[in-house]
Design an enzyme around this catalytic site. Structure first.
Site, PDB file in Angstrom:
ATOM      1  N   ARG A   1      25.890  43.111  39.428  1.00  0.00           N
ATOM      2  CA  ARG A   1      26.830  43.705  38.469  1.00  0.00           C
ATOM      3  C   ARG A   1      27.176  45.156  38.808  1.00  0.00           C
ATOM      4  O   ARG A   1      28.125  45.707  38.278  1.00  0.00           O
ATOM      5  CB  ARG A   1      26.280  43.584  37.045  1.00  0.00           C
ATOM      6  CG  ARG A   1      27.246  44.051  35.972  1.00  0.00           C
ATOM      7  CD  ARG A   1      26.893  43.540  34.576  1.00  0.00           C
ATOM      8  NE  ARG A   1      25.494  43.721  34.227  1.00  0.00           N
ATOM      9  CZ  ARG A   1      24.945  44.902  33.914  1.00  0.00           C
ATOM     10  NH1 ARG A   1      25.662  45.988  33.902  1.00  0.00           N
ATOM     11  NH2 ARG A   1      23.653  44.978  33.615  1.00  0.00           N
TER      12      ARG A   1
ATOM     13  N   TYR B   1      53.360  40.041  35.048  1.00  0.00           N
ATOM     14  CA  TYR B   1      52.535  38.842  34.932  1.00  0.00           C
ATOM     15  C   TYR B   1      52.127  38.613  33.462  1.00  0.00           C
ATOM     16  O   TYR B   1      51.678  39.549  32.795  1.00  0.00           O
ATOM     17  CB  TYR B   1      51.302  39.001  35.823  1.00  0.00           C
ATOM     18  CG  TYR B   1      50.336  37.858  35.701  1.00  0.00           C
ATOM     19  CD1 TYR B   1      50.650  36.612  36.227  1.00  0.00           C
ATOM     20  CD2 TYR B   1      49.122  38.012  35.051  1.00  0.00           C
ATOM     21  CE1 TYR B   1      49.776  35.555  36.096  1.00  0.00           C
ATOM     22  CE2 TYR B   1      48.238  36.952  34.924  1.00  0.00           C
ATOM     23  CZ  TYR B   1      48.565  35.734  35.447  1.00  0.00           C
ATOM     24  OH  TYR B   1      47.700  34.684  35.319  1.00  0.00           O
TER      25      TYR B   1
ATOM     26  N   ASP C   1      50.548  46.212  40.720  1.00  0.00           N
ATOM     27  CA  ASP C   1      50.057  44.869  40.973  1.00  0.00           C
ATOM     28  C   ASP C   1      50.739  44.408  42.263  1.00  0.00           C
ATOM     29  O   ASP C   1      51.938  44.132  42.272  1.00  0.00           O
ATOM     30  CB  ASP C   1      50.415  43.967  39.786  1.00  0.00           C
ATOM     31  CG  ASP C   1      49.788  42.586  39.897  1.00  0.00           C
ATOM     32  OD1 ASP C   1      49.599  42.122  41.029  1.00  0.00           O
ATOM     33  OD2 ASP C   1      49.513  41.976  38.850  1.00  0.00           O
TER      34      ASP C   1
ATOM     35  N   LYS D   1      45.259  34.589  44.596  1.00  0.00           N
ATOM     36  CA  LYS D   1      46.519  34.197  45.200  1.00  0.00           C
ATOM     37  C   LYS D   1      46.440  34.311  46.732  1.00  0.00           C
ATOM     38  O   LYS D   1      45.702  33.581  47.339  1.00  0.00           O
ATOM     39  CB  LYS D   1      47.651  35.025  44.593  1.00  0.00           C
ATOM     40  CG  LYS D   1      47.605  35.092  43.051  1.00  0.00           C
ATOM     41  CD  LYS D   1      47.815  33.746  42.378  1.00  0.00           C
ATOM     42  CE  LYS D   1      47.386  33.731  40.902  1.00  0.00           C
ATOM     43  NZ  LYS D   1      47.879  34.792  40.068  1.00  0.00           N
TER      44      LYS D   1
END
Ligand SMILES: *Cc1c(COP(=O)(O)O)cnc(C)c1O
Length: 383
Positions: free
Chosen positions: A48, A102, A174, A199
């Site tokens: 983490r 998006y 983005d 993607k």
């Protein structure tokens, strides 16, 4: 060797490898430990904390691809974007964000920001003036997306970076649709680049991941929030993502080449009334796209003529799958009005140019002749 001097494919293959010192294997070993020695060590490693060997090294590859000092890898694109936003926005701050964005990012802003007391303005358009008008005295971040989903609008990256710098406001982008193969926003002055690594980075429709790349200083701030939010990626998937990234350059270049051919072909097709692709001279921002992208990407949209049913068209395709996600090596299509924009009213969709005839096309690496034949046959079946 300076990383900046390496070519794209060499970076894809060699930067950020974890060396197999013990057995000298050709690929990075996968370190799955969630528990590392704590006493008397320089680095206290814990998944983490984004600092297991696989996470730490793959981040170097992504930083090299985006020309940044540093990067962080996340469990999804949304984990990357939400952590980035929450690292720079707190109660009373204001975000300026592009209107064509998006859908998941729009939902995050609209549903979560009110809970934190963070203000936001969606621009009216995507010109620099639209962004400038939206800025307020408490604006801390400007976020853009270009090319944007689903109409492939192009925002002037350099001008937005300049606007941010002149007002002392951070800028983020983005860069999912273009990928660093086709667009390097940091070189154009943007402060932070984020990706849905689900993607093009993943590229095989089998990974959910995200990434942010920026300076060491800004990444440190994102890390400080990220370790609290807990959106890291598991090391097994980090390893798969490294494997995928080795072919990023090859894949995206092949997809981009196919997309250009398909866009030109569709543009002349009697049953297609409009094509949205920044690589076509008819695209309103063709010149801008050419000035800031090294290739026009592999995403495009087109409108079928009114006599054809978009739903039936998708069902009639045999090779090209209808799919929510995008950017895999296989070609996929989707109807924005049935998916990403289904919750809007007809009037709202009309206002932003999302017609029922619109098909978003993620072009893969298949042979173009087969893609053309699939579309031709599907149209014949439903005519
Ligand atoms: C898919 C996508 C996201 C969200 O990424 P996830 O990996 O699904 O969380 C963000 N931005 C763009 C442009 C996307 O296509």
């Amino acid at each position: 060797m300076s990383k900046k001097k390496l070519g794209l494919n060499t970076i894809c293959i060699h930067v950020g490898e974890v060396k197999d010192e013990q057995f000298k294997g050709a690929v990075s070993p996968m370190y799955l430990s969630s528990s590392y020695e704590f006493l008397d060590v320089d680095v206290k490693r814990y998944p983490r904390y984004f600092n297991t060997p696989n996470q730490e090294f793959l981040a170097k590859k992504i930083a090299a691809l985006e020309n940044t000092e540093s990067a962080l890898i996340f469990g999804s694109g949304m984990a990357a974007i939400s952590t980035m936003f929450l690292a720079f926005l707190q109660q009373g701050d204001h975000l300026v964000v592009q209107n064509t964005l998006y859908g998941g990012t729009v939902n995050f802003i609209k549903e979560e920001f009110p809970k934190y007391g963070i203000e936001y303005t969606f621009t009216n358009g995507y010109s620099v003036e639209d962004f400038e008008k939206a800025i307020k005295p408490n604006t801390k971040l400007i976020h853009i997306e270009t090319p944007s989903n689903p109409l492939m609008t192009i925002t002037d990256i350099k001008a937005i970076a300049r606007l941010g710098k002149s007002k002392g406001i951070l800028t983020s982008i983005d860069n999912t649709f273009a990928s660093p193969v086709n667009q390097k926003p940091i070189d154009l002055g943007i402060d932070m680049v984020m990706h849905s690594a689900t993607k093009y980075f993943g590229g095989h429709s089998d990974i959910l991941a995200g990434a942010v790349a920026s300076s060491e200083e800004l990444i440190e701030r994102i890390f400080n929030v990220g370790k609290n939010l807990g959106g890291n990626l598991s090391d097994m998937t980090v390893w798969m993502l490294e494997r995928s990234l080795k072919t990023l350059g090859l894949r995206v270049k092949a997809q981009t080449k196919n997309a250009m051919k398909m866009a030109k072909w569709l543009n002349k097709h009697p049953k297609v009334s409009k094509v949205y692709y920044p690589g076509l001279k008819s695209h309103p921002e063709y010149k801008l796209a050419k000035s800031q992208m090294s290739g026009f990407g592999a995403m495009l949209s087109f409108e079928l003529t009114e006599d054809l049913d978009a739903y039936k068209f998708q069902k009639a395709l045999r090779l090209i799958k209808s799919s929510m996600s995008l950017a895999g090596v296989e070609s996929t299509v989707i109807s924005p009005h049935l998916t990403s924009h289904a919750l809007l009213t007809q009037e709202e969709r009309d206002a932003i140019g999302i017609s029922d005839q619109l098909i978003r096309f993620s072009v893969g690496i298949e042979d173009v002749k087969d893609l053309k034949r699939d579309i031709t046959n599907a149209i014949k079946m439903i005519e």
